[in-house]
Design an enzyme around this catalytic site. Sequence first.
Site, PDB file in Angstrom:
ATOM      1  CE  LYS A 198      -2.011  -1.171   3.925  1.00 22.23           C
ATOM      2  NZ  LYS A 198      -1.316  -2.447   4.214  1.00 22.23           N
ATOM      3  NE  ARG A 212      -4.369  -1.547   9.906  1.00 22.35           N
ATOM      4  CZ  ARG A 212      -3.297  -0.997   9.307  1.00 22.35           C
ATOM      5  NH1 ARG A 212      -3.314   0.243   8.889  1.00 22.35           N
ATOM      6  NH2 ARG A 212      -2.225  -1.718   9.113  1.00 22.35           N
ATOM      7  NE  ARG A 240       7.309  -2.628   6.225  1.00 20.30           N
ATOM      8  CZ  ARG A 240       5.971  -2.641   6.301  1.00 20.30           C
ATOM      9  NH1 ARG A 240       5.245  -2.109   5.336  1.00 20.30           N
ATOM     10  NH2 ARG A 240       5.382  -3.205   7.322  1.00 20.30           N
ATOM     11  NE  ARG A 293       6.166  -0.484  10.361  1.00 14.71           N
ATOM     12  CZ  ARG A 293       5.010  -0.656   9.737  1.00 14.71           C
ATOM     13  NH1 ARG A 293       4.836  -0.169   8.513  1.00 14.71           N
ATOM     14  NH2 ARG A 293       4.037  -1.306  10.320  1.00 14.71           N
ATOM     15  NE  ARG A 334       2.086  -5.164  11.349  1.00 16.96           N
ATOM     16  CZ  ARG A 334       3.330  -5.100  10.852  1.00 16.96           C
ATOM     17  NH1 ARG A 334       4.342  -5.629  11.523  1.00 16.96           N
ATOM     18  NH2 ARG A 334       3.548  -4.512   9.710  1.00 16.96           N
TER      19      ARG A 334
HETATM   20  P1  ADP Z   1       1.297  -2.018   7.655  1.00 17.30           P
HETATM   21  O1  ADP Z   1       2.401  -1.427   6.833  1.00 17.30           O
HETATM   22  O2  ADP Z   1       1.715  -3.256   8.363  1.00 17.30           O
HETATM   23  O3  ADP Z   1       0.010  -2.152   6.945  1.00 17.30           O
HETATM   24  P2  ADP Z   1       0.777   0.471   9.109  1.00 17.30           P
HETATM   25  O4  ADP Z   1       1.996   1.292   9.026  1.00 17.30           O
HETATM   26  O5  ADP Z   1      -0.369   0.850   8.248  1.00 17.30           O
HETATM   27  O6  ADP Z   1       1.141  -1.069   8.903  1.00 17.30           O
HETATM   28  O7  ADP Z   1       0.269   0.408  10.614  1.00 17.30           O
HETATM   29  C1  ADP Z   1       1.143   0.063  11.672  1.00 17.30           C
HETATM   30  C2  ADP Z   1       0.341  -0.115  12.956  1.00 17.30           C
HETATM   31  O8  ADP Z   1      -0.331   1.106  13.288  1.00 17.30           O
HETATM   32  C3  ADP Z   1      -0.771  -1.153  12.903  1.00 17.30           C
HETATM   33  O9  ADP Z   1      -0.293  -2.466  13.174  1.00 17.30           O
HETATM   34  C4  ADP Z   1      -1.723  -0.645  13.987  1.00 17.30           C
HETATM   35  O10 ADP Z   1      -1.229  -0.942  15.272  1.00 17.30           O
HETATM   36  C5  ADP Z   1      -1.632   0.856  13.803  1.00 17.30           C
HETATM   37  N1  ADP Z   1      -2.621   1.396  12.839  1.00 17.30           N
HETATM   38  C6  ADP Z   1      -2.370   1.987  11.643  1.00 17.30           C
HETATM   39  N2  ADP Z   1      -3.507   2.381  11.033  1.00 17.30           N
HETATM   40  C7  ADP Z   1      -4.522   2.022  11.882  1.00 17.30           C
HETATM   41  C8  ADP Z   1      -5.943   2.131  11.824  1.00 17.30           C
HETATM   42  N3  ADP Z   1      -6.565   2.689  10.757  1.00 17.30           N
HETATM   43  N4  ADP Z   1      -6.659   1.641  12.859  1.00 17.30           N
HETATM   44  C9  ADP Z   1      -6.067   1.084  13.930  1.00 17.30           C
HETATM   45  N5  ADP Z   1      -4.731   0.935  14.056  1.00 17.30           N
HETATM   46  C10 ADP Z   1      -3.959   1.398  13.033  1.00 17.30           C
HETATM   47  P1  ADP Z   2       2.232  -1.864   3.178  1.00 20.08           P
HETATM   48  O1  ADP Z   2       2.235  -0.370   3.180  1.00 20.08           O
HETATM   49  O2  ADP Z   2       1.001  -2.447   2.549  1.00 20.08           O
HETATM   50  O3  ADP Z   2       2.496  -2.463   4.528  1.00 20.08           O
HETATM   51  P2  ADP Z   2       4.805  -1.621   1.773  1.00 20.08           P
HETATM   52  O4  ADP Z   2       4.522  -0.737   0.610  1.00 20.08           O
HETATM   53  O5  ADP Z   2       5.536  -1.057   2.924  1.00 20.08           O
HETATM   54  O6  ADP Z   2       3.443  -2.357   2.261  1.00 20.08           O
HETATM   55  O7  ADP Z   2       5.610  -2.896   1.197  1.00 20.08           O
HETATM   56  C1  ADP Z   2       6.076  -3.945   2.046  1.00 20.08           C
HETATM   57  C2  ADP Z   2       7.443  -4.424   1.558  1.00 20.08           C
HETATM   58  O8  ADP Z   2       7.282  -5.110   0.310  1.00 20.08           O
HETATM   59  C3  ADP Z   2       8.446  -3.309   1.293  1.00 20.08           C
HETATM   60  O9  ADP Z   2       9.724  -3.775   1.660  1.00 20.08           O
HETATM   61  C4  ADP Z   2       8.358  -3.079  -0.226  1.00 20.08           C
HETATM   62  O10 ADP Z   2       9.601  -2.618  -0.767  1.00 20.08           O
HETATM   63  C5  ADP Z   2       8.020  -4.469  -0.741  1.00 20.08           C
HETATM   64  N1  ADP Z   2       7.116  -4.456  -1.915  1.00 20.08           N
HETATM   65  C6  ADP Z   2       6.068  -3.624  -2.145  1.00 20.08           C
HETATM   66  N2  ADP Z   2       5.431  -3.953  -3.291  1.00 20.08           N
HETATM   67  C7  ADP Z   2       6.087  -5.030  -3.808  1.00 20.08           C
HETATM   68  C8  ADP Z   2       5.916  -5.845  -4.983  1.00 20.08           C
HETATM   69  N3  ADP Z   2       4.929  -5.617  -5.860  1.00 20.08           N
HETATM   70  N4  ADP Z   2       6.782  -6.853  -5.178  1.00 20.08           N
HETATM   71  C9  ADP Z   2       7.787  -7.096  -4.301  1.00 20.08           C
HETATM   72  N5  ADP Z   2       8.013  -6.379  -3.172  1.00 20.08           N
HETATM   73  C10 ADP Z   2       7.168  -5.353  -2.918  1.00 20.08           C
END
Ligand code: ADP
Ligand code: ADP
Length: 215
Positions: A13, A88, A127, A161, A172
């Site tokens: 995302k 979420r 990541r 992270r 998660r």
């Molecule tokens: P990911 O990259 O794993 O999708 P995020 O960076 O979006 O993770 O979120 C990291 C953490 O922040 C989540 O595991 C949760 O604890 C919290 N968080 C983020 N967005 C939300 C939301 N919309 N509602 C509740 N908790 C959230």
């Molecule tokens: P989210 O925000 O949904 O948690 P991220 O954009 O942070 O996900 O991506 C998670 C990890 O996967 C990062 O290390 C990123 O560089 C890698 N990644 C993202 N998209 C792809 C893809 N299409 N193929 C392979 N690796 C990816």
Amino acid sequence: MNIILLGPPGAGKGTQARRLVEEHGMVQLSTGDMLRAAKTSGTEMGNKVAEVMARGDLVTDDIVIGLISEQLDGEAGQHGLIFDGFPRTLAQADALGKLLDEKGKTLDSVVEMKVDDDALVDRISGRFTCSKCGEVYHDTTKPTAKEGVCDVCGSTEFTRRADDNPDSVRVRLMAYYRSTAPLIGYYHAKGKLVSVDGLGEIDTVAADIKQGLGL
Ligand code: ADP
Ligand code: ADP
Ligand code: ZN
């Protein structure tokens, strides 16, 4: 255009949101980034969320709804918005609908990024992020062109992270399936859902998203 990027942790995302920001001048609203900023601020709210995030649980709806509401009232509200990691829960989705209505805005599409669990664990384990500009990298799928130097801003500082560890990832994923996955049906019923295969290369996924959004 206002859109939601919906998908499990590690689906890509943030990566795709940054592409849309660069190429289409949209604004990324990541509740994860906002919460991480709050966490380091030392405020009472920051301390409260730190523990919850480390565990991998969701923080309470009112905290994230408050953060998004502030952003919509501010400068971000003037641009095309990408909601990344929000909503979420169904309560957050309802609240977002109300907030957008109040501000005379519409939600155009919800992009569901489909990625299977094994790939998610690999993605999250590899990541890392540029500490200066926030560019997201991966040890094997998206390394920096020159080792230890950010492609975008040249910085040599990166962060991993604390919650990108196997225990937190399991929690998660469970939170995603229990609380967030029901939003797929919710937005499908509203006629907003666009599903893309998130397993392809970053460029392929970006092209599929653009096509799905008619960009
Ligand atoms: P990911 O990259 O794993 O999708 P995020 O960076 O979006 O993770 O979120 C990291 C953490 O922040 C989540 O595991 C949760 O604890 C919290 N968080 C983020 N967005 C939300 C939301 N919309 N509602 C509740 N908790 C959230
Ligand atoms: P989210 O925000 O949904 O948690 P991220 O954009 O942070 O996900 O991506 C998670 C990890 O996967 C990062 O290390 C990123 O560089 C890698 N990644 C993202 N998209 C792809 C893809 N299409 N193929 C392979 N690796 C990816
Ligand atoms: Zn950088």
